[in-house]
Scaffold this active site. Structure first.
Site, PDB file in Angstrom:
ATOM      1  N   PHE A 207      29.654 -27.215  -1.406  1.00  0.00           N
ATOM      2  CA  PHE A 207      30.387 -26.058  -1.461  1.00  0.00           C
ATOM      3  C   PHE A 207      31.932 -26.110  -2.621  1.00  0.00           C
ATOM      4  O   PHE A 207      32.714 -27.300  -1.854  1.00  0.00           O
ATOM      5  CB  PHE A 207      31.215 -25.101  -0.004  1.00  0.00           C
ATOM      6  CG  PHE A 207      29.559 -25.360   0.560  1.00  0.00           C
ATOM      7  CD1 PHE A 207      28.939 -23.829   0.997  1.00  0.00           C
ATOM      8  CD2 PHE A 207      28.486 -26.121   1.856  1.00  0.00           C
ATOM      9  CE1 PHE A 207      27.412 -23.680   2.047  1.00  0.00           C
ATOM     10  CE2 PHE A 207      27.223 -25.586   1.936  1.00  0.00           C
ATOM     11  CZ  PHE A 207      27.113 -24.297   1.868  1.00  0.00           C
ATOM     12  N   ASP A 208      32.096 -25.205  -2.498  1.00  0.00           N
ATOM     13  CA  ASP A 208      34.117 -25.478  -2.640  1.00  0.00           C
ATOM     14  C   ASP A 208      34.893 -25.043  -1.473  1.00  0.00           C
ATOM     15  O   ASP A 208      33.623 -24.622  -0.104  1.00  0.00           O
ATOM     16  CB  ASP A 208      34.693 -24.535  -4.054  1.00  0.00           C
ATOM     17  CG  ASP A 208      35.874 -24.610  -3.676  1.00  0.00           C
ATOM     18  OD1 ASP A 208      36.348 -24.767  -4.104  1.00  0.00           O
ATOM     19  OD2 ASP A 208      36.836 -23.147  -4.263  1.00  0.00           O
ATOM     20  N   GLY A 209      36.310 -25.420  -1.617  1.00  0.00           N
ATOM     21  CA  GLY A 209      36.192 -24.907   0.356  1.00  0.00           C
ATOM     22  C   GLY A 209      37.200 -23.640   0.399  1.00  0.00           C
ATOM     23  O   GLY A 209      36.555 -22.695   0.342  1.00  0.00           O
ATOM     24  N   PHE A 324      28.342 -23.991  -5.390  1.00  0.00           N
ATOM     25  CA  PHE A 324      29.492 -22.917  -4.536  1.00  0.00           C
ATOM     26  C   PHE A 324      30.785 -22.330  -4.791  1.00  0.00           C
ATOM     27  O   PHE A 324      31.044 -22.987  -4.196  1.00  0.00           O
ATOM     28  CB  PHE A 324      29.448 -21.894  -3.290  1.00  0.00           C
ATOM     29  CG  PHE A 324      27.691 -21.792  -2.761  1.00  0.00           C
ATOM     30  CD1 PHE A 324      26.967 -20.450  -3.646  1.00  0.00           C
ATOM     31  CD2 PHE A 324      26.524 -22.562  -2.561  1.00  0.00           C
ATOM     32  CE1 PHE A 324      25.682 -20.148  -2.767  1.00  0.00           C
ATOM     33  CE2 PHE A 324      25.734 -22.520  -1.859  1.00  0.00           C
ATOM     34  CZ  PHE A 324      24.835 -20.922  -2.093  1.00  0.00           C
ATOM     35  N   ASP A 326      34.416 -20.314  -6.533  1.00  0.00           N
ATOM     36  CA  ASP A 326      35.650 -18.630  -5.911  1.00  0.00           C
ATOM     37  C   ASP A 326      35.939 -18.616  -7.067  1.00  0.00           C
ATOM     38  O   ASP A 326      36.073 -17.136  -7.483  1.00  0.00           O
ATOM     39  CB  ASP A 326      35.974 -18.706  -4.985  1.00  0.00           C
ATOM     40  CG  ASP A 326      37.443 -19.093  -4.905  1.00  0.00           C
ATOM     41  OD1 ASP A 326      38.734 -18.797  -5.252  1.00  0.00           O
ATOM     42  OD2 ASP A 326      37.185 -20.973  -4.991  1.00  0.00           O
TER      43      ASP A 326
END
Length: 365
Positions: A207-209, A324, A326
């Site tokens: 995951f990105d944060g 993932f 954004d």
């Protein structure tokens, strides 16, 4: 027989039974191989971690999509019917789904009666006539997918909450955006530029944060005021948890299943491993991210703070089943290094919105 030696009495039929035993085992094995394998019973949706996957995410349907776009729905349906005994090739979400099923097998070994497992739902706006080919493909690959949602051209997003969906993966960016707008964790999944082998026994999710696990609060400060102001803000608010982002709930669900292995003393052998892969720098802004996770009662197994460096090379070493982010810039970088990447259309970085992974200037997050 030597003089004086006596023969022990033999049980009636014992020799015949011994000789017949191997033949019986062979016959039973042959029969078992002929009989269809019984798939595990699907859990109740409210008890499971539900992953909704579109047909174009699970399978490669490039030719079929071309026919639909160029020749229309009638020709598309005709083509699918003519080829319904030909299984689709695996798509970008296929290894992820296989890894989910591997985790389920381990969970069922430890908790035979529990329904707290992954439940995979095939969600598609395909016509029901295409369902036979999809079913044939799922059986061809021995996937445990029993729930279908086929909407015949209508958007399937309205059904996701009824399925108690924890994550929705699709190749259609517009439907993913619709799901995000409805408060459902969702991402547009992309195929990698090259094939890289991934673990067959451990599910790995990266995951990105910011704007993925967390809100886009810090991203907005970077966009409006630059990095220096961002670092000051993070230091001043280090002990104030960030608001949650769209995939916080999915990480929470993964953590719940991880704890089922931990409680059996299997932390080091857990078949689920999670990663935080962020462009934040550890010294100047990393503490707030970790303290936010702690305040939620969550953690990731690994945390990689890259201080603006490209994510692709690190992801190549991790080899996650899915990553993932954004920002399309990072999605494209991951693709180039062989990672299945998924775009989360949430936050300030989505203006203007993009529907394909395109290299662009990136922020520090």
């Amino acid at each position: 027989m030597e003089p004086g030696e006596t023969r022990e009495p033999r049980e009636p039929g014992r020799g015949a039974e011994t000789a017949a035993a191997p033949r019986w085992e062979e016959a039973r094995t042959f029969h078992d191989n002929l009989a269809p394998k019984k798939k595990p019973k699907s859990p109740k949706p409210q008890n499971a971690v539900t992953i909704a996957v579109s047909s174009r995410a699970l399978f490669r349907m490039d030719e079929e999509q071309r026919i639909y776009t160029e020749q229309g729905v009638e020709e598309y349906v005709r083509y699918q019917l003519e080829h319904e005994n030909e299984p689709f090739n695996p798509g970008p979400a296929f290894p992820f789904v296989k890894a989910l099923e591997a985790v389920n097998r381990r969970l069922r070994e430890l908790y035979p009666e529990s329904e707290d497992i992954f439940d995979i739902v095939l969600v598609t706006n395909n016509h029901a006539q295409v369902g036979v080919r999809l079913i044939n493909s799922i059986n061809h690959y021995d996937l445990s997918i029993e729930r279908f949602c086929m909407t015949g051209g209508n958007s399937p997003i309205c059904y996701l909450k009824a399925y108690h969906t924890n994550l929705y993966l699709s190749a259609d960016a517009e439907k993913v955006q619709e799901a995000i707008d409805e408060g459902i964790a969702a991402a547009t999944i992309f195929s990698p530029s090259r094939d890289v082998a991934v673990s067959q026994s451990q599910l790995r999710v990266a995951f990105d944060g910011d704007a993925v696990l967390f809100s886009d609060e810090s991203e907005r400060i970077v966009k409006a005021h630059g990095l220096d102001r961002f670092f000051e803000h993070e230091k001043a608010h280090e002990n104030k948890p960030l608001a949650q982002g769209p995939l916080k709930g999915f990480l929470e669900a993964l953590g719940r299943l991880q704890k089922k292995f931990y409680s059996k003393g299997l932390r080091l052998e857990c078949p689920i491993r999670t990663y935080l892969v962020t462009a934040r720098s550890a010294a100047s802004s990393g503490a707030r991210a970790l303290k936010t996770l702690r305040s939620w009662g969550l953690e990731t197994d690994e945390a990689l703070f890259l201080a603006g460096a490209p994510k692709g090379p690190l992801l190549e070493k991790i080899r996650p089943h899915i990553f993932f982010d954004d920002q399309m810039f990072h999605v494209a970088g991951a693709q180039e290094m062989g990672t299945v990447a998924a775009h989360v259309p949430y936050g300030v970085a989505q203006t203007p919105r993009r529907t394909t992974p395109t290299k662009q200037a990136t922020s520090a997050l």
